[in-house]
Design a protein around this motif. Structure first.
Motif, mmCIF file in Angstrom:
data_model
loop_
_atom_site.group_PDB
_atom_site.id
_atom_site.type_symbol
_atom_site.label_atom_id
_atom_site.label_comp_id
_atom_site.label_asym_id
_atom_site.label_seq_id
_atom_site.Cartn_x
_atom_site.Cartn_y
_atom_site.Cartn_z
ATOM 1 N N GLY A 172 -1.594 -9.360 0.942
ATOM 2 C CA GLY A 172 -0.959 -9.214 -0.357
ATOM 3 C C GLY A 172 -1.618 -8.111 -1.167
ATOM 4 N N ALA A 173 -1.382 -8.139 -2.470
ATOM 5 C CA ALA A 173 -1.912 -7.106 -3.370
ATOM 6 C C ALA A 173 -3.250 -7.556 -3.944
ATOM 7 C CB ALA A 173 -0.928 -6.815 -4.488
ATOM 8 N N ARG A 174 -4.204 -6.643 -3.963
ATOM 9 C CA ARG A 174 -5.511 -6.893 -4.563
ATOM 10 C C ARG A 174 -5.820 -5.727 -5.487
ATOM 11 N NH1 ARG A 174 -4.248 -10.994 -2.637
ATOM 12 N NH2 ARG A 174 -5.269 -12.221 -0.994
ATOM 13 N N SER A 175 -6.486 -5.995 -6.600
ATOM 14 C CA SER A 175 -6.785 -4.913 -7.536
ATOM 15 C C SER A 175 -8.135 -5.126 -8.196
ATOM 16 C CB SER A 175 -5.691 -4.791 -8.606
ATOM 17 O OG SER A 175 -5.644 -5.956 -9.400
ATOM 18 N N VAL A 176 -8.764 -4.013 -8.579
ATOM 19 C CA VAL A 176 -10.004 -4.053 -9.362
ATOM 20 C C VAL A 176 -9.904 -2.988 -10.446
ATOM 21 C CG1 VAL A 176 -11.475 -4.904 -7.501
ATOM 22 C CG2 VAL A 176 -11.197 -2.440 -7.822
ATOM 23 N N GLN A 177 -10.651 -3.210 -11.513
ATOM 24 C CA GLN A 177 -10.713 -2.244 -12.598
ATOM 25 C C GLN A 177 -12.147 -1.707 -12.690
ATOM 26 O OE1 GLN A 177 -9.084 -5.435 -13.258
ATOM 27 N NE2 GLN A 177 -7.337 -4.289 -12.468
ATOM 28 N N ASP A 178 -12.257 -0.450 -13.009
ATOM 29 C CA ASP A 178 -13.571 0.198 -13.106
ATOM 30 C C ASP A 178 -13.433 1.347 -14.096
ATOM 31 O OD1 ASP A 178 -16.223 1.024 -12.559
ATOM 32 O OD2 ASP A 178 -16.025 0.369 -10.474
ATOM 33 N N ALA A 179 -14.512 2.091 -14.291
ATOM 34 C CA ALA A 179 -14.472 3.186 -15.261
ATOM 35 C C ALA A 179 -15.541 4.218 -14.928
ATOM 36 C CB ALA A 179 -14.692 2.655 -16.679
ATOM 37 N N PHE A 180 -15.337 5.417 -15.421
ATOM 38 C CA PHE A 180 -16.372 6.446 -15.425
ATOM 39 C C PHE A 180 -16.264 7.211 -16.731
ATOM 40 C CE2 PHE A 180 -12.684 8.451 -13.492
ATOM 41 C CZ PHE A 180 -12.648 9.722 -14.053
ATOM 42 N N PHE A 181 -17.192 8.147 -16.963
ATOM 43 C CA PHE A 181 -17.270 8.778 -18.271
ATOM 44 C C PHE A 181 -17.382 10.290 -18.159
ATOM 45 C CE2 PHE A 181 -18.850 4.495 -18.542
ATOM 46 C CZ PHE A 181 -18.189 3.996 -19.650
ATOM 47 N N VAL A 182 -16.891 10.965 -19.201
ATOM 48 C CA VAL A 182 -17.061 12.409 -19.355
ATOM 49 C C VAL A 182 -17.766 12.643 -20.685
ATOM 50 C CG1 VAL A 182 -15.890 14.629 -19.613
ATOM 51 C CG2 VAL A 182 -15.018 12.945 -17.970
ATOM 52 N N GLN A 183 -18.823 13.458 -20.644
ATOM 53 C CA GLN A 183 -19.572 13.785 -21.855
ATOM 54 C C GLN A 183 -19.680 15.292 -21.996
ATOM 55 O OE1 GLN A 183 -22.530 9.853 -21.524
ATOM 56 N NE2 GLN A 183 -23.399 11.899 -21.699
ATOM 57 N N ASP A 184 -19.776 15.742 -23.229
ATOM 58 C CA ASP A 184 -19.900 17.181 -23.474
ATOM 59 C C ASP A 184 -21.231 17.727 -22.971
ATOM 60 O OD1 ASP A 184 -17.376 17.544 -24.682
ATOM 61 O OD2 ASP A 184 -18.138 16.760 -26.578
ATOM 62 N N SER A 185 -22.237 16.879 -22.891
ATOM 63 C CA SER A 185 -23.528 17.281 -22.346
ATOM 64 C C SER A 185 -24.218 16.054 -21.766
ATOM 65 C CB SER A 185 -24.401 17.916 -23.429
ATOM 66 O OG SER A 185 -24.691 16.972 -24.444
ATOM 67 N N VAL A 186 -25.127 16.283 -20.816
ATOM 68 C CA VAL A 186 -25.911 15.201 -20.230
ATOM 69 C C VAL A 186 -27.359 15.670 -20.101
ATOM 70 C CG1 VAL A 186 -24.025 14.094 -18.955
ATOM 71 C CG2 VAL A 186 -25.295 15.984 -17.897
ATOM 72 N N GLU A 187 -28.289 14.753 -20.265
ATOM 73 C CA GLU A 187 -29.701 15.102 -20.099
ATOM 74 C C GLU A 187 -30.006 15.427 -18.641
ATOM 75 O OE1 GLU A 187 -31.936 11.849 -21.636
ATOM 76 O OE2 GLU A 187 -31.746 12.514 -23.717
ATOM 77 N N PHE A 188 -29.390 14.644 -17.727
ATOM 78 C CA PHE A 188 -29.596 14.832 -16.301
ATOM 79 C C PHE A 188 -28.246 14.716 -15.603
ATOM 80 C CE2 PHE A 188 -33.400 12.885 -18.104
ATOM 81 C CZ PHE A 188 -34.341 13.864 -17.809
ATOM 82 N N ASP A 189 -27.894 15.757 -14.876
ATOM 83 C CA ASP A 189 -26.610 15.816 -14.179
ATOM 84 C C ASP A 189 -26.826 15.268 -12.768
ATOM 85 O OD1 ASP A 189 -24.072 16.355 -13.349
ATOM 86 O OD2 ASP A 189 -24.133 18.511 -13.804
ATOM 87 N N VAL A 190 -26.358 14.048 -12.512
ATOM 88 C CA VAL A 190 -26.667 13.314 -11.281
ATOM 89 C C VAL A 190 -25.415 13.171 -10.427
ATOM 90 C CG1 VAL A 190 -27.488 11.111 -10.339
ATOM 91 C CG2 VAL A 190 -28.530 12.049 -12.417
ATOM 92 N N ALA A 191 -25.523 13.516 -9.149
ATOM 93 C CA ALA A 191 -24.408 13.368 -8.205
ATOM 94 C C ALA A 191 -24.929 12.720 -6.927
ATOM 95 C CB ALA A 191 -23.775 14.721 -7.891
ATOM 96 N N ARG A 192 -24.134 11.806 -6.378
ATOM 97 C CA ARG A 192 -24.513 11.103 -5.145
ATOM 98 C C ARG A 192 -23.651 11.567 -3.974
ATOM 99 N NH1 ARG A 192 -27.365 5.915 -5.177
ATOM 100 N NH2 ARG A 192 -28.101 5.481 -7.295
ATOM 101 N N ASN A 193 -24.267 11.542 -2.796
ATOM 102 C CA ASN A 193 -23.564 11.766 -1.543
ATOM 103 C C ASN A 193 -24.037 10.698 -0.569
ATOM 104 O OD1 ASN A 193 -22.192 12.713 0.666
ATOM 105 N ND2 ASN A 193 -23.432 14.543 0.944
ATOM 106 N N GLY A 194 -23.181 9.693 -0.346
ATOM 107 C CA GLY A 194 -23.534 8.577 0.528
ATOM 108 C C GLY A 194 -22.279 7.886 1.017
ATOM 109 N N PRO A 195 -22.419 6.892 1.877
ATOM 110 C CA PRO A 195 -21.260 6.216 2.464
ATOM 111 C C PRO A 195 -20.645 5.183 1.532
ATOM 112 C CG PRO A 195 -23.252 5.226 3.300
ATOM 113 C CD PRO A 195 -23.689 6.385 2.425
ATOM 114 N N THR A 196 -19.341 4.988 1.682
ATOM 115 C CA THR A 196 -18.648 3.900 0.991
ATOM 116 C C THR A 196 -18.460 2.702 1.918
ATOM 117 O OG1 THR A 196 -17.499 5.406 -0.514
ATOM 118 C CG2 THR A 196 -16.477 3.262 -0.179
ATOM 119 N N ARG A 197 -18.345 2.967 3.222
ATOM 120 C CA ARG A 197 -18.250 1.901 4.221
ATOM 121 C C ARG A 197 -19.219 2.222 5.346
ATOM 122 N NH1 ARG A 197 -16.464 2.094 9.566
ATOM 123 N NH2 ARG A 197 -14.664 3.356 8.924
#
Length: 306
Positions: A172-197
């Protein structure tokens, strides 16, 4: 594990059962919010089996028993973004994993991701319109280069971006809610590269890139499930062979990977490690959020294990 709340004339019992109707050892919290009103909370575990669960409640009041059940799912949908906080007009990369109610991966789901921007504009990405792509490596039990499902999205103005992820499978149908953010500036610009499964018998890399937009002298911390074996943990400035002093400690079922760093404004750094999850599947894990002083990632990294 049965959680009980008791008053002179009433008792509330709460318990959680798994997909095969087995009682689960979850610490259910029962709180009286105001007279006659209660909240039932299940704390988010750092690692727990993905699938469908049933919360069973039993209220005994003045000798009369009342029963109520509520199904819920945990970890059947995993969603990751390469950043938890973006700068305006950046391109995001979104990885998605889909599991069935027993926690097994699904590679033919109909997936829809609706993103609502701060001005209430909506963008809908789907497998049907080809904007969510299905990896040709989805059914590979081993290290893969792509998430099972993935998409790109260009962010715009600063603010909160809400995500509503839905999949339709044989369950059947399954759903989740989540969020992310955009800012005009950040103290530390962090990006991840890793597996989801992940395929649990195989070790995986997690690489976290950091651009320092201010000087910082202190600790940087990453958090992983305590059951993970960690190897080759290091923190270094990009292009230089100068790893910082590091340590791994454990508390309350969580391994804490710490490095003593001196970050210079404008410089780029990498925090990386190899992790090996227990040979158990299906399972669902949470990693992070990374913190650098007062800065903290706004969401955790999700991993489905199958």
């Amino acid at each position: 594990q049965i959680k009980k709340w008791q008053a002179p004339n009433e008792i509330i019992e709460a318990q959680v059962y798994g997909y095969e109707n087995e009682l689960k050892a979850l610490n259910v919290e029962i709180e009286e919010s105001r007279e006659g009103k209660f909240s039932i909370k299940i704390p988010k575990p750092r690692s727990f089996r993905a699938g469908r669960y049933t919360l069973k409640l039993n209220l005994i009041k003045d000798g009369v028993s009342y029963a109520q059940e509520q199904d819920f799912t945990w970890g059947v949908l995993a969603i990751n973004l390469n950043k938890s906080v973006y700068l305006p007009n950046e391109d995001s990369f979104i990885g998605i994993g889909v599991l069935d109610d027993s926690g097994r991966m699904v590679c033919n789901a109909s997936v829809t991701l609706e993103i609502t921007d701060p001005l209430n504009g909506k963008t809908t990405l789907t497998t049907a319109n080809g904007e969510i792509k299905i990896s040709p490596e989805c059914e590979v039990y081993g290290v893969t280069n792509l998430p099972d499902y993935y998409a790109g999205y260009r962010v715009n103005e600063a603010g909160s971006y809400l995500m509503n992820l839905t999949s339709v499978t044989s369950n059947g149908a399954r759903s989740v809610q989540d969020a992310f953010f955009v800012q005009d500036s950040v103290e530390f610009d962090v990006a991840r590269n890793g597996p989801t499964r992940i395929y649990p018998p195989v070790p995986y890399f997690m690489n976290i890139s950091i651009i320092a937009n201010k000087n910082y002298d202190g600790a940087i911390n990453e958090y992983v499930p305590g059951s993970f074996e960690i190897e080759n943990f290091k923190f270094y400035e990009t292009g230089k062979d100068n790893p910082a002093a590091s340590s791994i400690t454990e508390a309350n079922g969580t391994k804490i990977l710490s490095a003593d760093v001196k970050l210079k404004k404008g410089s780029k750094y990498v925090l990386s490690y190899i992790f090996d999850a227990p040979d158990i599947s299906p399972e669902f894990y949470l990693m992070g959020p990374l913190d650098i002083g007062a800065f903290k990632e706004s969401r955790q990294w999700q991993i489905a294990s199958d």
